[in-house]
Structure formats: C-alpha cells, structure tokens
Design a protein around this motif. Structure first.
Motif, mmCIF file in Angstrom:
data_model
loop_
_atom_site.group_PDB
_atom_site.id
_atom_site.type_symbol
_atom_site.label_atom_id
_atom_site.label_comp_id
_atom_site.label_asym_id
_atom_site.label_seq_id
_atom_site.Cartn_x
_atom_site.Cartn_y
_atom_site.Cartn_z
ATOM 1 N N ARG A 237 -9.255 -26.350 3.638
ATOM 2 C CA ARG A 237 -9.828 -26.408 4.977
ATOM 3 C C ARG A 237 -11.196 -27.068 4.906
ATOM 4 N NH1 ARG A 237 -5.794 -25.710 8.641
ATOM 5 N NH2 ARG A 237 -4.416 -24.025 7.941
ATOM 6 N N GLY A 238 -11.495 -27.881 5.878
ATOM 7 C CA GLY A 238 -12.751 -28.619 5.891
ATOM 8 C C GLY A 238 -12.625 -30.012 5.318
ATOM 9 N N GLU A 239 -11.585 -30.228 4.513
ATOM 10 C CA GLU A 239 -11.317 -31.572 3.999
ATOM 11 C C GLU A 239 -10.469 -32.345 5.003
ATOM 12 O OE1 GLU A 239 -12.675 -32.797 1.007
ATOM 13 O OE2 GLU A 239 -13.787 -30.963 1.436
ATOM 14 N N TYR A 240 -10.441 -33.652 4.871
ATOM 15 C CA TYR A 240 -9.633 -34.495 5.753
ATOM 16 C C TYR A 240 -8.165 -34.071 5.646
ATOM 17 C CZ TYR A 240 -7.315 -38.692 7.541
ATOM 18 O OH TYR A 240 -6.530 -39.565 8.248
ATOM 19 N N GLY A 241 -7.553 -33.737 6.794
ATOM 20 C CA GLY A 241 -6.155 -33.311 6.791
ATOM 21 C C GLY A 241 -5.935 -31.924 6.236
ATOM 22 N N GLY A 242 -6.976 -31.076 6.242
ATOM 23 C CA GLY A 242 -6.866 -29.743 5.661
ATOM 24 C C GLY A 242 -5.714 -28.936 6.242
ATOM 25 N N GLY A 243 -4.950 -28.281 5.372
ATOM 26 C CA GLY A 243 -3.801 -27.491 5.792
ATOM 27 C C GLY A 243 -2.662 -27.610 4.796
ATOM 28 N N THR A 244 -1.538 -27.010 5.134
ATOM 29 C CA THR A 244 -0.379 -26.988 4.235
ATOM 30 C C THR A 244 0.512 -28.198 4.474
ATOM 31 O OG1 THR A 244 -0.411 -24.569 4.262
ATOM 32 C CG2 THR A 244 1.595 -25.625 3.460
ATOM 33 N N MET A 245 0.897 -28.843 3.370
ATOM 34 C CA MET A 245 1.772 -30.016 3.433
ATOM 35 C C MET A 245 3.052 -29.707 2.657
ATOM 36 S SD MET A 245 1.771 -33.424 4.328
ATOM 37 C CE MET A 245 0.103 -34.096 4.190
ATOM 38 N N THR A 246 4.207 -29.827 3.318
ATOM 39 C CA THR A 246 5.492 -29.644 2.649
ATOM 40 C C THR A 246 6.398 -30.831 2.971
ATOM 41 O OG1 THR A 246 6.385 -28.384 4.515
ATOM 42 C CG2 THR A 246 5.380 -27.129 2.722
ATOM 43 N N ILE A 247 7.339 -31.091 2.092
ATOM 44 C CA ILE A 247 8.300 -32.182 2.328
ATOM 45 C C ILE A 247 9.400 -31.671 3.247
ATOM 46 C CG2 ILE A 247 10.031 -33.676 1.265
ATOM 47 C CD1 ILE A 247 8.224 -33.863 -1.180
ATOM 48 N N TRP A 248 9.530 -32.294 4.407
ATOM 49 C CA TRP A 248 10.570 -31.940 5.368
ATOM 50 C C TRP A 248 11.860 -32.671 5.045
ATOM 51 C CZ3 TRP A 248 13.203 -34.631 9.337
ATOM 52 C CH2 TRP A 248 13.858 -33.815 10.280
ATOM 53 N N ASP A 249 11.756 -33.906 4.602
ATOM 54 C CA ASP A 249 12.922 -34.686 4.195
ATOM 55 C C ASP A 249 12.441 -35.917 3.438
ATOM 56 O OD1 ASP A 249 15.593 -35.284 3.895
ATOM 57 O OD2 ASP A 249 15.812 -36.271 5.840
ATOM 58 N N ARG A 250 13.282 -36.426 2.584
ATOM 59 C CA ARG A 250 12.994 -37.691 1.907
ATOM 60 C C ARG A 250 14.312 -38.358 1.547
ATOM 61 N NH1 ARG A 250 12.254 -38.079 -3.695
ATOM 62 N NH2 ARG A 250 10.369 -39.295 -3.293
ATOM 63 N N GLY A 251 14.279 -39.645 1.340
ATOM 64 C CA GLY A 251 15.484 -40.397 1.013
ATOM 65 C C GLY A 251 15.171 -41.874 0.938
ATOM 66 N N THR A 252 16.148 -42.676 1.277
ATOM 67 C CA THR A 252 15.967 -44.123 1.273
ATOM 68 C C THR A 252 16.099 -44.653 2.695
ATOM 69 O OG1 THR A 252 18.315 -44.524 0.851
ATOM 70 C CG2 THR A 252 16.868 -44.349 -1.074
ATOM 71 N N TYR A 253 15.611 -45.881 2.886
ATOM 72 C CA TYR A 253 15.720 -46.494 4.202
ATOM 73 C C TYR A 253 15.963 -47.982 4.051
ATOM 74 C CZ TYR A 253 11.124 -48.808 4.191
ATOM 75 O OH TYR A 253 10.067 -49.634 3.919
ATOM 76 N N GLU A 254 16.467 -48.561 5.119
ATOM 77 C CA GLU A 254 16.723 -50.008 5.175
ATOM 78 C C GLU A 254 15.868 -50.606 6.284
ATOM 79 O OE1 GLU A 254 20.387 -52.954 6.541
ATOM 80 O OE2 GLU A 254 20.852 -50.973 5.666
ATOM 81 N N THR A 255 15.234 -51.728 5.978
ATOM 82 C CA THR A 255 14.391 -52.402 6.962
ATOM 83 C C THR A 255 15.208 -53.423 7.752
ATOM 84 O OG1 THR A 255 12.467 -52.197 5.517
ATOM 85 C CG2 THR A 255 12.312 -53.794 7.306
ATOM 86 N N GLU A 256 15.178 -53.303 9.082
ATOM 87 C CA GLU A 256 15.800 -54.303 9.942
ATOM 88 C C GLU A 256 14.763 -55.296 10.471
ATOM 89 O OE1 GLU A 256 18.010 -52.303 13.009
ATOM 90 O OE2 GLU A 256 19.744 -52.081 11.693
#
Length: 313
Positions: free
Chosen positions: A94-113
């Motif tokens: 807390r007090g730092e830039y973006g302070g708070g809890t960070m968790t991975i909600w999803d991850r994978g691959t993507y294709e650029t159109e």
C-alpha cells in the motif's frame, strides 16, 4: 533504441515492490502471450496484457471483459510491462504505485488480426477469456474494448421478487419443502457485476466476487441496531440464469458461494421441519417461516410454491 520499459521503471522502486523490474532491455518474442490479472488496488479492475515487441502492452479494464457485444467497456491504456509480469502474482505494498493484491485471472495465447496506434483486434485463447475482441481509442486518450463474438452468456435477469402465499398450517408433504425464517426485512435483489453492485452496503461483498456475475435474492434486516443482508436465493451465477432451475439446485449454488461476513450472511434453512423452525421464529420474535418447494423454479410475483406460515395462529 528507446527503452519501452522506461515509464514502467520510473513508477516503481525495486526495494519496495515485489514486481519484476528487469535491468536488461526486452527481447522480441513470439507476440502471442496474453495475461489478465485481477487487481484489487484502490479500485478493483482487471489488467489485460498482450505481448508485443518484447513487452506486454497493457490496458486496465475496470469492469473486465465485456460479455455482451452491445456493451463496450472502458479500457485505460497504461505503460508497457515486462514479459516477466505475465506470471506475476503478489501483494504490491500500500502506498506504492498500484498497491494491492494482484492475481492471475487467466492467461494463454492470442492471435493478432490488426495492430495500430488506435486499434487492436485480437483473438484470445485462454481458459476463461476466449473470443474476438477489439480495443479502440476514442476521442482523447480513452480506449474502449468491444466483444466481436456473439454473447457467450445468459443476460442478467430483470425480475420482480417471488413472494409466498399465506397459509395458517404447514403443508402435509413437508418433506418436499425447505423451511426458512421470515425475516420481516426489506426485500432486495442484488445484482453483482464486475465486482460492483448498486446496493451500497454490499459493495465490499461485491468486490470479493471479482469477475463473477451474480444476482442474489434476500432481505435487508436490522439486528441489534445493525443492518445486514440475508441472502436466501441465487437467480444468476457466473454467466448462467438459474431462474428455471429447481429451488434445491439454486440453494446448493447459493451455499457454494459461502456468503458470510459482518454485514451479510446466508439464511439458514431446514428441510422438512416446519414445527421446530416455526417455534424458533416465535421465540425470536420473527413474523413466521417460509416453506419453499424443493422442485420449484423462480417465479415472479406471488407463487403457491412458497408458503408463509405466521409464527402465531
């Protein structure tokens, strides 16, 4: 060559945050990795990050990915992040830039159109995030995100509450009912979407739901001078309407949410025991008990599938 992570480094002190802060410049990779992180900072949001030219191009999305192609969501374009951030989870002080809890909600691959300074079209291939999306810049610095695929989930139901009929006696087939206290409070349907709700008291509860969308049915009740919410039905859960499901299944889904806290709780229920529940209601000065048929769907307005039995004859 410009350092794409200069803004990222300038905002962070490696001695104060566990976030990855690589010293070496980024190396170009496959441009096909994405991650979405749930960020419980000052305000709950989700961070979408797309690998591009050795860094993670990033957008903060306050309401998460849109489910409905008719509704666009705000996407705030933020500084590029290092590739190491694709696996980062942790507590930013807390007090730092973006302070708070960070968790991975999803991850994978993507294709650029398409990828330009003002428009990014991608196909996400994750466990939870799948489909075609476009990020586009509006007037000024704002960006929006739009789902290009058809809606993947049921729409949130807009219903009038289901109410019981009044009877003086318990049903003969009591084993076909679940019995709860009649609380005598203020009936309230609670929509929760994107970690937010329109019921001020329940905003902390809604934030704990994260991206899970739900509609709770219950009552606001004052106990010992404190207003609390008592949940006793679940009409929508994580993209699926439950109104056509029997009460028994809706109740099981509600209990799985484990709603319990200082200002909210799940209503207790007893199957096939109208007598003891009615006596307990009488002892506590409650108006009565409500019997709910185990096989009944959720019906708007008064329904014979729910029976109110007053505490006193």
């Amino acid at each position: 060559m410009a350092d794409k992570l200069e803004r990222y480094r300038d905002k962070r002190d490696p001695s104060r945050t566990p976030e990855p802060i690589p010293e070496q410049p980024p190396e170009t990779g496959g441009d096909d990795t994405f991650v979405i992180q749930e960020h419980h900072a000052r305000s709950l949001h989700w961070d979408l990050r797309l690998e591009r030219d050795g860094v993670l191009a990033s957008w903060a999305i306050p309401k998460g990915l849109p489910e409905d192609p008719e509704t666009n969501h705000l996407a705030v374009h933020t500084e590029d992040h290092p590739m190491e951030y694709a696996t980062f989870e942790g507590e930013i002080p807390r007090g730092e830039y973006g302070g708070g809890t960070m968790t991975i909600w999803d991850r994978g691959t993507y294709e650029t159109e398409k990828w330009s300074d003002r428009e990014v079209k991608v196909i996400l291939r994750g466990e939870r995030a799948r489909g075609r999306f476009v990020l586009f810049q509006t007037h000024g610095k704002n960006w929006m995100i739009h789902r290009m695929d058809p809606r993947q989930t049921d729409p949130l139901p807009e219903l009038a509450p289901m109410t019981p009929v009044t009877r003086t006696r318990s049903p003969k087939n009591a084993e076909d009912y679940s019995f709860e206290f009649a609380w005598g409070g203020r009936r309230t349907l609670v929509p929760i979407e994107g970690g937010r709700t329109t019921v001020p008291l329940l905003r902390p509860l809604a934030e704990g739901f994260g991206s899970r969308t739900a509609v709770l049915d219950g009552e606001l009740v004052t106990m010992s001078g404190t207003e609390i919410f008592i949940a006793y039905d679940l009409l929508y859960d994580d993209g699926r309407s439950l109104v056509a499901e029997p009460y028994l299944r809706r109740r099981a889904a509600l209990e799985a949410l484990e709603i319990a806290g200082p200002r909210w709780q799940t209503a207790p229920a007893w199957r096939g025991q109208p007598g003891p529940v009615r006596q307990a209601a009488r002892d506590q000065g409650l108006p009565g008990v409500v019997g709910k048929r185990l096989d009944s769907p959720y019906e708007e307005g008064e329904s014979k599938s729910w029976i109110l039995i007053p505490s006193t004859p």
